[in-house]
Design a protein around this motif. Structure first.
Motif, PDB file in Angstrom:
ATOM      1  N   PHE A  19       0.806  -1.214   0.000  1.00 56.04           N
ATOM      2  CA  PHE A  19       0.000   0.000   0.000  1.00 56.04           C
ATOM      3  C   PHE A  19       0.842   1.268   0.000  1.00 56.04           C
ATOM      4  CE2 PHE A  19      -3.495   2.632   0.283  1.00 56.04           C
ATOM      5  CZ  PHE A  19      -3.206   3.612   1.203  1.00 56.04           C
ATOM      6  N   HIS A  20       1.864   1.291   0.850  1.00 49.91           N
ATOM      7  CA  HIS A  20       2.658   2.508   0.958  1.00 49.91           C
ATOM      8  C   HIS A  20       3.435   2.802  -0.317  1.00 49.91           C
ATOM      9  CE1 HIS A  20       5.181  -0.847   2.139  1.00 49.91           C
ATOM     10  NE2 HIS A  20       6.190  -0.134   1.775  1.00 49.91           N
ATOM     11  N   LEU A  21       3.640   1.811  -1.125  1.00 50.90           N
ATOM     12  CA  LEU A  21       4.377   2.031  -2.379  1.00 50.90           C
ATOM     13  C   LEU A  21       3.488   2.572  -3.472  1.00 50.90           C
ATOM     14  CD1 LEU A  21       6.158  -1.402  -2.864  1.00 50.90           C
ATOM     15  CD2 LEU A  21       7.158   0.708  -1.970  1.00 50.90           C
ATOM     16  N   SER A  22       2.211   2.276  -3.373  1.00 53.94           N
ATOM     17  CA  SER A  22       1.458   2.249  -4.615  1.00 53.94           C
ATOM     18  C   SER A  22       0.712   3.525  -4.924  1.00 53.94           C
ATOM     19  CB  SER A  22       0.477   1.091  -4.586  1.00 53.94           C
ATOM     20  OG  SER A  22      -0.528   1.381  -3.637  1.00 53.94           O
ATOM     21  N   ARG A  23       0.809   4.537  -4.101  1.00 56.56           N
ATOM     22  CA  ARG A  23      -0.029   5.700  -4.381  1.00 56.56           C
ATOM     23  C   ARG A  23       0.287   6.297  -5.761  1.00 56.56           C
ATOM     24  NH1 ARG A  23      -5.066   6.954  -2.554  1.00 56.56           N
ATOM     25  NH2 ARG A  23      -5.370   9.097  -3.084  1.00 56.56           N
ATOM     26  N   ARG A 320     -19.296   9.725  -6.618  1.00 54.33           N
ATOM     27  CA  ARG A 320     -18.223   9.014  -5.958  1.00 54.33           C
ATOM     28  C   ARG A 320     -18.871   8.205  -4.838  1.00 54.33           C
ATOM     29  NH1 ARG A 320     -13.535  12.847  -3.653  1.00 54.33           N
ATOM     30  NH2 ARG A 320     -14.858  12.775  -1.805  1.00 54.33           N
ATOM     31  N   PRO A 321     -18.349   7.030  -4.521  1.00 51.70           N
ATOM     32  CA  PRO A 321     -19.058   6.188  -3.558  1.00 51.70           C
ATOM     33  C   PRO A 321     -19.417   6.878  -2.237  1.00 51.70           C
ATOM     34  CG  PRO A 321     -17.420   4.891  -4.682  1.00 51.70           C
ATOM     35  CD  PRO A 321     -17.230   6.309  -5.154  1.00 51.70           C
ATOM     36  N   ASP A 322     -18.641   7.845  -1.796  1.00 52.12           N
ATOM     37  CA  ASP A 322     -19.014   8.537  -0.554  1.00 52.12           C
ATOM     38  C   ASP A 322     -20.065   9.610  -0.792  1.00 52.12           C
ATOM     39  OD1 ASP A 322     -17.549  10.436  -1.900  1.00 52.12           O
ATOM     40  OD2 ASP A 322     -16.310  11.011  -0.196  1.00 52.12           O
ATOM     41  N   GLY A 323     -20.391   9.888  -2.058  1.00 50.88           N
ATOM     42  CA  GLY A 323     -21.452  10.839  -2.369  1.00 50.88           C
ATOM     43  C   GLY A 323     -21.040  12.297  -2.360  1.00 50.88           C
ATOM     44  N   ARG A 324     -19.802  12.591  -2.057  1.00 51.72           N
ATOM     45  CA  ARG A 324     -19.405  13.989  -1.915  1.00 51.72           C
ATOM     46  C   ARG A 324     -19.297  14.723  -3.248  1.00 51.72           C
ATOM     47  NH1 ARG A 324     -16.957  18.014   1.486  1.00 51.72           N
ATOM     48  NH2 ARG A 324     -17.731  19.789   0.305  1.00 51.72           N
ATOM     49  N   HIS A 325     -18.856  13.993  -4.279  1.00 51.94           N
ATOM     50  CA  HIS A 325     -18.729  14.583  -5.615  1.00 51.94           C
ATOM     51  C   HIS A 325     -19.516  13.763  -6.623  1.00 51.94           C
ATOM     52  CE1 HIS A 325     -14.449  16.273  -4.564  1.00 51.94           C
ATOM     53  NE2 HIS A 325     -15.412  16.975  -4.012  1.00 51.94           N
ATOM     54  N   VAL A 326     -19.930  14.451  -7.679  1.00 55.35           N
ATOM     55  CA  VAL A 326     -20.578  13.767  -8.786  1.00 55.35           C
ATOM     56  C   VAL A 326     -19.766  14.045 -10.040  1.00 55.35           C
ATOM     57  CG1 VAL A 326     -22.652  13.683 -10.216  1.00 55.35           C
ATOM     58  CG2 VAL A 326     -22.850  13.953  -7.729  1.00 55.35           C
ATOM     59  N   THR A 364     -13.170   3.238  -7.939  1.00 59.83           N
ATOM     60  CA  THR A 364     -12.779   2.131  -7.083  1.00 59.83           C
ATOM     61  C   THR A 364     -13.844   2.040  -5.983  1.00 59.83           C
ATOM     62  OG1 THR A 364     -11.358   3.658  -5.857  1.00 59.83           O
ATOM     63  CG2 THR A 364     -10.325   2.341  -7.590  1.00 59.83           C
ATOM     64  N   PRO A 365     -14.008   0.870  -5.362  1.00 61.19           N
ATOM     65  CA  PRO A 365     -15.165   0.696  -4.487  1.00 61.19           C
ATOM     66  C   PRO A 365     -15.289   1.736  -3.378  1.00 61.19           C
ATOM     67  CG  PRO A 365     -14.166  -1.414  -4.969  1.00 61.19           C
ATOM     68  CD  PRO A 365     -13.262  -0.376  -5.554  1.00 61.19           C
ATOM     69  N   ARG A 366     -14.178   2.240  -2.861  1.00 59.86           N
ATOM     70  CA  ARG A 366     -14.287   3.279  -1.844  1.00 59.86           C
ATOM     71  C   ARG A 366     -14.017   4.671  -2.393  1.00 59.86           C
ATOM     72  NH1 ARG A 366     -12.235   0.969   3.814  1.00 59.86           N
ATOM     73  NH2 ARG A 366     -12.762  -1.216   3.502  1.00 59.86           N
ATOM     74  N   GLY A 367     -13.788   4.741  -3.697  1.00 57.85           N
ATOM     75  CA  GLY A 367     -13.812   6.041  -4.348  1.00 57.85           C
ATOM     76  C   GLY A 367     -12.528   6.832  -4.342  1.00 57.85           C
ATOM     77  N   HIS A 368     -11.381   6.235  -3.987  1.00 59.72           N
ATOM     78  CA  HIS A 368     -10.162   7.048  -3.977  1.00 59.72           C
ATOM     79  C   HIS A 368      -9.623   7.305  -5.378  1.00 59.72           C
ATOM     80  CE1 HIS A 368      -8.576   3.029  -4.277  1.00 59.72           C
ATOM     81  NE2 HIS A 368      -7.336   3.452  -4.369  1.00 59.72           N
ATOM     82  N   GLU A 369     -10.014   6.432  -6.331  1.00 59.86           N
ATOM     83  CA  GLU A 369      -9.599   6.624  -7.722  1.00 59.86           C
ATOM     84  C   GLU A 369     -10.815   6.513  -8.622  1.00 59.86           C
ATOM     85  OE1 GLU A 369      -6.829   3.565  -8.813  1.00 59.86           O
ATOM     86  OE2 GLU A 369      -5.296   4.288  -7.424  1.00 59.86           O
ATOM     87  N   ASP A 384      -6.731  10.430  -9.328  1.00 55.86           N
ATOM     88  CA  ASP A 384      -6.991  10.572  -7.904  1.00 55.86           C
ATOM     89  C   ASP A 384      -8.238  11.455  -7.777  1.00 55.86           C
ATOM     90  OD1 ASP A 384      -5.052  10.870  -5.038  1.00 55.86           O
ATOM     91  OD2 ASP A 384      -6.923  11.994  -5.279  1.00 55.86           O
ATOM     92  N   THR A 385      -9.230  11.013  -7.006  1.00 51.25           N
ATOM     93  CA  THR A 385     -10.484  11.762  -6.971  1.00 51.25           C
ATOM     94  C   THR A 385     -10.448  12.951  -5.999  1.00 51.25           C
ATOM     95  OG1 THR A 385     -11.365  10.255  -5.313  1.00 51.25           O
ATOM     96  CG2 THR A 385     -11.911   9.790  -7.603  1.00 51.25           C
ATOM     97  N   GLU A 386      -9.408  13.084  -5.212  1.00 49.47           N
ATOM     98  CA  GLU A 386      -9.294  14.267  -4.350  1.00 49.47           C
ATOM     99  C   GLU A 386      -8.472  15.355  -5.024  1.00 49.47           C
ATOM    100  OE1 GLU A 386     -10.560  15.547  -1.666  1.00 49.47           O
ATOM    101  OE2 GLU A 386     -11.848  13.819  -1.337  1.00 49.47           O
ATOM    102  N   THR A 387      -7.320  14.958  -5.569  1.00 54.43           N
ATOM    103  CA  THR A 387      -6.415  15.953  -6.152  1.00 54.43           C
ATOM    104  C   THR A 387      -6.638  16.132  -7.649  1.00 54.43           C
ATOM    105  OG1 THR A 387      -4.770  14.282  -6.696  1.00 54.43           O
ATOM    106  CG2 THR A 387      -4.618  15.255  -4.505  1.00 54.43           C
ATOM    107  N   PHE A 388      -7.384  15.197  -8.265  1.00 55.97           N
ATOM    108  CA  PHE A 388      -7.625  15.171  -9.713  1.00 55.97           C
ATOM    109  C   PHE A 388      -6.347  14.941 -10.511  1.00 55.97           C
ATOM    110  CE2 PHE A 388     -10.880  18.212  -7.998  1.00 55.97           C
ATOM    111  CZ  PHE A 388     -11.903  17.274  -7.950  1.00 55.97           C
ATOM    112  N   GLU A 389      -5.312  14.539  -9.835  1.00 55.46           N
ATOM    113  CA  GLU A 389      -4.028  14.250 -10.463  1.00 55.46           C
ATOM    114  C   GLU A 389      -4.133  12.920 -11.221  1.00 55.46           C
ATOM    115  OE1 GLU A 389       0.311  12.885  -8.663  1.00 55.46           O
ATOM    116  OE2 GLU A 389      -1.307  13.536  -7.317  1.00 55.46           O
ATOM    117  N   GLN A 390      -3.480  12.853 -12.391  1.00 51.33           N
ATOM    118  CA  GLN A 390      -3.468  11.586 -13.130  1.00 51.33           C
ATOM    119  C   GLN A 390      -2.490  10.626 -12.472  1.00 51.33           C
ATOM    120  OE1 GLN A 390      -3.198  11.733 -17.443  1.00 51.33           O
ATOM    121  NE2 GLN A 390      -2.206   9.729 -17.481  1.00 51.33           N
TER     122      GLN A 390
END
Lengths: 413, 99
Positions: A19-23, A320-326, A364-369, A384-390
């Motif tokens: 996990f720590h490698l893969s961001r 997004r699965p948490d509903g914060r963004h569409v 992704t199921p929890r919405g991070h990507e 990335d769904t927070e930073t919008f970075e590719q």
């Protein structure tokens, strides 16, 4: 060779240690880890790993529409791990997963129903079930796969193991908006007659409940994640229709009446899709038809709570699965663009152009990507769904739908 | 300016805006295909392969493409296509694609 973590060898451990490698970098190759596992296995003199030791929970399939193939992707590797070929015409194909996430049932526009094994990466079975199909669903218990058809119309139900037909439900109409709901039932709508039917397959013979008066020309529908509210989009009316499936019998209720009243209908170069509804707190969001906006509706009262003007005719508006963004994509000729809407302020907070022909988005199921298929660039691009970075991209031929196996455990997809 | 128009403008840059067969063929397969099926044998919209369009004259077909069919999902393409483009598509549909 990339050093592989020498973990105890269960898939869970492998995933965690990466996990720590893969961001931002694709995690150290699968092959390296397989090699490490093999070493670990030898060291313990344990029997070799069974052939199917790959877990499926973070896998997915990307439809390659022109070539009639499926790309098998690994979500945490952000990589493709194989290809399944020979599926016929896959334009607009969709698919559903078996409850164990080993098999997918693929609904092709040519009427083909194909069962594939994503571990073996092979076609297991294939039947030509109709002339022209539009979509499908799998029952809550995983026993039945239903397909809705434009030609000859109606719904056909197949045994999920053998693909033998177990029920044929002619409707005399193009049949759309097919979803599964609890109780081994399917719900679908009739373009030509404006009805919604509920087919109960829990008994020996299917029991059909017909709901009339949904309105002219339903073109697609969705069901909320709890299986309670079914909403049909209508081409021939200036509103949508909802059913409370907990009512017996359900009665159509008009929602967003007159949303386009007094405004010129703009040409629609691609019909919007209503699957993948978005719930953001209390509200859900729907693409308008012939207006460049998305419409917000209170999930309980079904009253309008707002509108957001958009870049073009929305096709998908997916939360997004948490509903914060569409996230919203658009019909031709504006299909190179994505807009992200904040579900609290209902304002567009980000807009960008991933490339020509953005056809589909899958979180992704929890919405991070989010993974986007960019058809004319021949790529799936990962953000990335927070930073919008590719974060990465995967080369693929003319991609359309992207489907992660986590769909197996969600209703109405 | 929309994307197709951009492509056409670029492709046709120095000469008159002649139809660009490559872009139009792609448009028919992909974008007409979203309703008529990528192989044009039908979806929400009907079969538009040559046999199904046998009763059409080229000009009528061009008009259907430019103006759409009001009251149905068949949209007017006039905002995106020139008459020359639409006529090229009409010919293409009536002739069929060898592929």
């Amino acid at each position: 060779m990339i050093p592989a973590p020498l973990s105890s060898g269960t898939t869970k451990d492998r995933a965690r240690s990466d996990f720590h490698l893969s961001r931002n970098t694709p995690a150290g190759g699968l092959r390296a880890r397989m090699f490490a596992l093999t070493l670990a296995g030898l060291a313990l003199f344990a029997p070799p790993l069974p052939a199917g030791a790959q877990a499926t929970g973070d896998l997915g399939l990307v439809v390659e529409r022109a070539s009639g193939s499926l790309l098998v992707v690994d979500q945490s590797e952000r990589a493709s791990i194989g290809r399944i070929t020979g599926l016929g015409d896959l334009s607009h194909a969709s698919l559903v997963y078996s409850p164990d996430e080993q098999f997918a049932y693929v609904f092709g526009r040519d009427g083909g129903l194909t069962k594939v094994d994503i571990l073996a990466q092979t076609v297991v079975n294939r039947v030509m079930q109709a002339g022209n199909s539009i979509g499908g669903a799998i029952s809550d218990d995983g026993r039945f796969v239903a397909v809705s058809n434009y030609e000859p119309g109606g719904v056909r139900v197949f045994d999920a193991d053998t693909l033998a037909m177990v029920a044929d439900i002619p409707t005399g109409s193009k049949t759309v908006g097919l979803v599964d709901i609890p109780g081994t039932k399917f719900v679908f709508s009739l373009w030509d007659s404006g009805e919604t039917w509920i087919a109960d397959l829990s008994g020996e013979t299917p029991q059909i409940t017909r709901v009339k008066g949904m309105g002219a020309n339903p073109y697609d529908a969705l069901v909320t994640g709890d299986g309670r509210t079914y909403i049909a989009g209508l081409f021939g009316e200036d509103h949508l229709s909802a059913l409370d499936l907990w009512q017996d019998p359900p009665e159509p209720q008009s929602i967003l009446p007159g949303y386009a009243e007094g405004r010129e209908g703009l040409p629609v170069y691609k019909m919007p899709h209503l699957e993948g509804w978005a719930l953001a707190g209390q509200d859900f969001v729907l693409p308008a038809m012939g207006q460049h906006e998305v419409l917000w509706v209170d999930a309980r009262t079904l009253k309008e709570t707002g509108r957001t003007p958009t870049h073009g005719q929305p096709v998908f508006a997916i939360s997004r699965p948490d509903g914060r963004h569409v996230w919203v994509n658009f019909a031709h000729p504006l299909n190179d663009t994505i807009q992200v809407i904040d579900s609290v302020s209902k304002e567009v907070i980000h807009q960008f152009a991933p490339g020509p022909g953005v056809l589909h988005m899958e979180f992704t199921p929890r919405g991070h990507e989010v993974w986007l298929s960019v058809r004319d660039a021949g790529k799936v691009i990962i953000y990335d769904t927070e930073t919008f970075e590719q974060l990465g991209e995967i080369a693929t031929e003319s991609p359309s739908g992207i489907f992660f196996t986590a769909r197996a455990h969600r209703m109405g997809l | 300016m929309n994307r197709l128009a951009t492509i056409l403008a670029l492709a046709a840059a120095p000469a008159l805006a002649d139809p660009d067969p490559e872009a139009l063929r792609r448009l028919v397969r992909q974008d007409c295909g979203s309703c008529h099926g990528m192989t044009l044998k039908g979806g929400l919209g009907p079969d538009i392969r040559p046999a199904a369009l046998a009763s059409y004259q080229r000009d009528d077909l061009t008009t259907v493409i430019l103006d759409g069919i009001p009251g149905t999902p068949m949209p007017p393409w006039r905002p995106l296509l020139s008459e020359g483009d639409a006529a090229w598509i009409a010919d293409y549909l009536l002739r069929g694609d060898p592929e």
